[in-house]
Design an enzyme around this catalytic site. Structure first.
Site, PDB file in Angstrom:
ATOM      1  N   ASP A 151       0.858  -1.134   0.096  1.00  0.00           N
ATOM      2  CA  ASP A 151       0.175   0.077  -0.226  1.00  0.00           C
ATOM      3  C   ASP A 151       0.813   1.437  -0.156  1.00  0.00           C
ATOM      4  O   ASP A 151       0.651   2.461  -0.648  1.00  0.00           O
ATOM      5  CB  ASP A 151      -0.920  -0.058   1.151  1.00  0.00           C
ATOM      6  CG  ASP A 151      -2.036  -1.223   1.182  1.00  0.00           C
ATOM      7  OD1 ASP A 151      -2.529  -1.512   0.382  1.00  0.00           O
ATOM      8  OD2 ASP A 151      -2.333  -1.374   2.101  1.00  0.00           O
ATOM      9  N   TYR A 167     -10.481  -0.721   2.308  1.00  0.00           N
ATOM     10  CA  TYR A 167      -9.577  -0.776   3.180  1.00  0.00           C
ATOM     11  C   TYR A 167      -9.676   0.780   3.860  1.00  0.00           C
ATOM     12  O   TYR A 167      -8.892   1.282   2.884  1.00  0.00           O
ATOM     13  CB  TYR A 167      -8.567  -1.645   3.634  1.00  0.00           C
ATOM     14  CG  TYR A 167      -8.262  -2.684   4.297  1.00  0.00           C
ATOM     15  CD1 TYR A 167      -9.035  -2.423   5.569  1.00  0.00           C
ATOM     16  CD2 TYR A 167      -8.563  -4.128   3.785  1.00  0.00           C
ATOM     17  CE1 TYR A 167      -9.165  -4.437   5.823  1.00  0.00           C
ATOM     18  CE2 TYR A 167      -9.137  -5.526   3.884  1.00  0.00           C
ATOM     19  CZ  TYR A 167      -9.088  -4.977   5.218  1.00  0.00           C
ATOM     20  OH  TYR A 167      -9.081  -6.521   5.557  1.00  0.00           O
TER      21      TYR A 167
END
Length: 715
Positions: A332, A416
Site C-alpha cells: 500500500d 480498506y
C-alpha cells in the site's frame, strides 16, 4: 524561535531543510524537467529531497545550539521529480530527476533498471474505469453474467497487478475487482455485497483490456474447481449498507454528547508549519507522497531521541490459492503511496479537541502544484491514568492523567482504511499506532457453500483470508548518532545450591548486535530491543542511556518462501531488522514494489551486506502484522483492529520524567447519584500548590503507622 539554550534564532529568508516544497518550488522543479527532457511528460511526484544526513545533522546541531545565522551553511534545497517520458508509440520510460531549487537546474538524472514499475497514480486508477466501460471485451463479460440492468450498475475497484506469474513478462498492468451496485439513487450505496466473478486486466500504457480473468466461486467441496456458479451469480446476494440513511436498523438514541473541551486552547505550539513543541517534546513533521507524515529530529527536554521515524511499508497478501488470487497482493505504500491516498480529515470527526491541520503539497499529472488539505492532524487526548500512588497509611492519593500529543493520518485504499498515529506521552514515550478498518475484500461464492479460503460474511460474499504486515522504520539518535542495538532476554536460572537454591531466580542476558542482522520476537524470553548510546552512561543505573521496545510476536508472512508472494516481501519474514544507515535507504520492501517478483533494495539486501553496526549510525526496522481471518462482525464495515509499537526510555532519565506533571482535577467531571462532588480520589480533599491531590484526614489503619526509630532501638 528559541534555541535549546534559550537564545533567539534569527528568522531566515529560507525554508527549513525539512519543510515541504512550496508551490513556487514545485513549479521550478517542473520547468527544469521540461527543459531537460523536451518531451511529453507524465508527472507522478515532485517533493522535497531530504538533505544528506551528514550535512543536515550539522545544521540541526547549530539550530538546537541557537547559533544559526544568515551565514550558517545550509544543505542545498532540492526537489525530486518522478515522471514518465511518453513516446509517440505510447510507450513510457520512467525517470527521476533531482533539481537544485536555487539554480533551477537538473543536477541528477536516474533511470531505474528495465522492468521497475513506479507506484500507481489516481489518474491511472480513474483511467482503468474509463477503459473498462469502453471495452467490448469487458462489456461482453458483463453481459454473460445476466445482470438486471434496471436494478444494478457496475462498480470497479482498481488494484495493483501484484507479482506476475513465473516466466510472465508484463508491461505495466492494472487489474480490477468488479461488483454490482444497486440503483437506489444514493451514490454511497455499498457495492461490496454483490461481488462479480471476473477480474479485468488492463495494459496501462496501451489503455486496453487485454483479458478477463474468470474466478472460481466454489466452496470446500469444490477445491480449485471452476465453473460451479449458478446462471445468476447475484440471486443469493443481499445489500450491505453502512451509510446512516440506508441502514435497515435505526441509529441508537441513548448516546449523550461526549465533548472534548479545551477552553484555554492546546498545550502545543506549531511554528514554521512543521515544528511542533509540546511539553518537553520538540520535533518536525515532514511529508512524502509515499510515507505521508514523517517525524524528524525528535528531542525530549533538549536531548536527541530519534533522527527520523516513519511508516515504511505495508503488504497485504491474500491466502486464496485459486488463480488469479495469487496476484492479489498490495504494497500500500510502494504500489499506491500513503501520502497520495491520505484523507482530508474532518473537524470533530477524525480528530477531536483543538486541532492543527497540516496540508500536503502534491502535483497533478501535468506537474502543477496541487494542495491536499488537512491530511495530517495534531491534537491532544487523554489516555487514562499516567501514574498514581495511594499512601495506605494516610489514604492520600496522588494521581496524574496520561495526556498524549497525537500526530495522525488516515489513508483509504479502495475498500480498506488505515489509521496511523504517532503518540507522544509526558513520560518520554512514543507509540506508533496502526488501526485497520473499512470493508473486507470479498469475492463471490455459490449459495449455501462455505470455504477454507475465507469466511462467508453475507450471502454470496466470501471475505478471503489475508494478512496486513507493516514495517516501521526507526532511525535512532539516542543522545547522538552513534548508537548500539542490544537484545535483552530474561532467562530462568536452573535451581542449584550456589546461585539459585530455591529456584526463583532468573537472569537478564544482554547482547550487542554487532553486524547487520534480523531478530525474531520471543514472548517466552521477553525479548526486548534496546537502542543505546554506549558512550553515555546513566549516573544512577550505570548502564548506557537507551530507548527500548518489545517486538510483538505477531504472525509473519504465511506464503511459501519459494513463492513470488513471499520473495517480493522478504521484509515480512522477520520481526526486527538492524541495518547500517545509508542515505535514501528508506523502504523496507525496496523502492519498486509494483509488479515486482522479488524484493530488491529492501532490508533483506541491506542486512546481506553484513556491515558493522556497533557504536555506529544504525537503523532499526520493526515488522508486525495482523493475520485477518474475517468474521461476520467485520461486515459490512469492520471495527478497528489496533496494534501499538511502544518506544520507551530505558535508563535515559534519572527518575520518572513525568514526576512534574500536575494532577489537576477535571472540573467538568460530575458524579451521578450524589448532591456534591469531592476532589479527585477522596471526598473533601484539597489540591496542593504543586497540583497533586491531598485527601481529607482519615482514621489510620491499625498497625500501619510509622514507628519512631528511637522505639525500634529500645530508647
Amino acid at each position: 524561535m528559541a534555541g535549546a539554550n534559550g537564545s533567539v534564532v534569527p528568522q531566515l529568508n529560507h525554508r527549513h531543510p525539512l519543510d515541504q516544497l512550496s508551490g513556487e518550488e514545485v513549479k521550478i522543479a517542473r520547468q527544469a524537467v521540461l527543459d531537460a527532457r523536451k518531451a511529453a511528460i507524465l508527472f507522478r511526484n515532485i517533493y522535497a529531497v531530504e538533505p544528506v544526513k551528514a550535512d543536515l545533522v550539522k545544521f540541526l546541531n547549530a539550530e538546537h545550539a541557537g547559533t544559526l545565522t544568515t551565514d550558517t551553511s545550509r544543505p542545498p534545497r532540492q526537489a525530486r521529480a518522478q515522471y514518465d517520458v511518453v513516446y509517440e508509440d505510447r510507450s513510457h520510460e520512467y525517470m527521476e530527476s533531482v533539481i537544485d531549487i536555487a539554480s533551477g537546474k537538473e543536477v541528477r538524472l536516474r533511470k531505474p533498471e528495465k522492468g521497475s514499475q513506479q507506484s500507481l497514480t489516481v489518474d491511472e486508477f480513474m483511467e482503468f474505469n474509463r477503459v473498462c466501460v469502453a471495452s467490448e471485451r469487458f462489456r461482453k463479460a458483463i453481459k454473460e453474467l445476466n445482470l438486471d440492468a434496471e436494478k444494478f450498475e457496475v462498480a470497479i475497484d482498481p488494484w495493483p497487478y501484484g507479482g506476475p506469474d513465473p516466466g510472465e513478462s508484463t508491461p505495466r498492468y492494472t487489474q480490477g475487482l468488479c461488483f454490482a451496485k444497486l440503483r437506489n439513487g444514493n451514490p454511497d450505496s455499498n457495492h461490496y455485497g454483490f461481488p462479480l466473478p471476473i477480474i479485468p486486466v488492463m495494459d496501462t500504457y496501451k489503455k486496453e483490456i487485454i483479458r478477463i480473468d474468470r474466478l472460481a466461486t466454489g466452496g470446500s467441496e469444490d477445491g480449485l474447481e471452476y465453473g460451479t456458479a449458478a446462471q445468476n451469480v447475484l440471486e443469493h446476494c443481499r445489500p450491505a449498507e453502512y451509510v446512516p440513511e440506508l441502514l435497515d436498523t435505526p441509529l441508537r438514541q441513548d448516546l449523550k454528547p461526549l465533548n472534548v473541551l479545551q477552553p484555554e486552547g492546546p498545550s502545543f505550539t506549531v511554528s514554521d508549519d512543521s515544528l511542533i513543541e509540546w511539553q518537553k517534546w520538540r520535533f518536525r513533521v515532514g511529508f512524502t507522497p509515499r510515507e505521508c507524515a514523517v517525524l524528524h529530529d525528535v528531542h525530549y527536554d533538549g536531548r536527541s531521541v530519534l533522527y527520523r521515524l516513519s511508516l515504511s511499508e505495508m503488504t497485504v497478501p491474500y491466502g486464496d490459492p485459486r488463480p488469479p488470487f495469487q496476484r492479489k497482493q498490495a504494497f500500500d505504500f510502494g504500489d499506491a503511496g500513503a501520502g497520495r491516498a491520505a484523507n482530508n480529515l474532518a473537524l470533530g470527526c477524525d480528530c477531536l479537541g483543538v486541532i492543527k491541520y497540516i496540508d500536503a503539497m502534491l502535483v497533478d499529472s501535468q506537474g502543477q502544484p496541487s494542495v491536499s488539505k488537512n491530511v495530517v492532524c495534531v491534537h491532544e487526548q487523554d489516555n487514562g491514568i499516567g501514574w498514581k500512588h495511594t499512601n495506605f497509611r494516610t489514604n492520600r492519593a496522588v494521581v496524574t492523567r496520561n495526556r498524549e500529543l497525537v500526530v495522525q493520518f488516515i489513508i483509504t485504499l479502495a475498500n480498506y482504511e488505515y489509521i496511523f498515529a504517532y503518540k507522544f506521552d509526558q513520560a518520554g514515550g512514543i507509540t506508533v499506532e496502526t488501526r485497520a478498518t473499512g470493508i473486507v475484500s470479498v469475492v463471490n461464492i455459490d449459495p449455501g457453500k462455505t470455504s477454507p479460503y475465507g469466511n462467508v460474511v453475507s450471502p454470496g460474499a466470501l471475505a478471503q483470508n489475508h494478512q496486513h504486515i507493516f514495517a516501521v522504520r526507526i532511525d535512532p539518535a539516542i543522545d547522538g548518532q552513534a548508537n548500539t542495538i542490544f537484545t535483552e532476554e530474561s532467562i530462568p536460572i536452573p535451581m542449584n545450591s550456589k546461585t539459585n537454591p530455591f529456584g526463583n531466580g532468573y537472569e537478564v542476558v544482554r547482547k550487542a548486535v554487532t553486524k547487520s542482522s534480523w531478530i525474531h520476537a520471543s514472548p517466552f524470553t521477553n525479548l526486548t530491543i534496546k537502542m543505546a548510546n554506549s558512550n553515555k552512561i546513566n549516573a544512577v543505573s550505570q548502564r548506557p542511556v537507551s530507548y527500548k521496545f518489545i517486538p510483538s510476536p505477531s504472525q509473519l508472512i504465511l506464503a511459501d518462501p519459494e513463492s513470488i508472494v513471499a520473495k517480493r516481501a522478504a521484509f515480512a519474514q522477520h520481526h526486527v531488522w538492524v541495518t547500517k544507515y545509508r542515505d535514501e535507504e528508506l523502504f523496507a520492501a525496496g523502492e519498486f514494489t509494483n509488479q515486482s517478483q522479488i524484493e530488491q533494495g529492501g532490508v533483506a539486501d541491506a542486512v546481506a551486506r553484513n556491515e558493522d553496526v556497533e557504536d555506529d549510525d544504525v537503523v532499526v526496522w520493526n515488522v508486525f502484522g495482523l493475520t485477518h481471518n474475517p468474521r461476520v462482525e467485520d461486515w459490512p464495515v469492520m471495527p478497528v483492529e489496533i496494534h501499538e509499537l511502544q518506544l520507551k526510555p530505558a535508563d535515559f532519565f534519572e527518575r520518572n520524567p513525568a514526576l512534574d506533571v500536575p494532577g489537576n482535577k477535571n472540573h467538568s467531571s460530575v458524579e451521578i447519584g450524589r448532591d456534591t462532588n469531592g476532589a479527585c480520589c477522596q471526598s473533601a480533599g484539597t489540591v496542593n500548590g504543586n497540583g497533586s491531590v491531598q485527601s481529607a484526614p482519615t482514621t489510620h489503619l491499625q498497625g500501619t503507622d510509622s514507628i519512631p526509630v528511637s522505639e525500634v532501638n529500645g530508647h
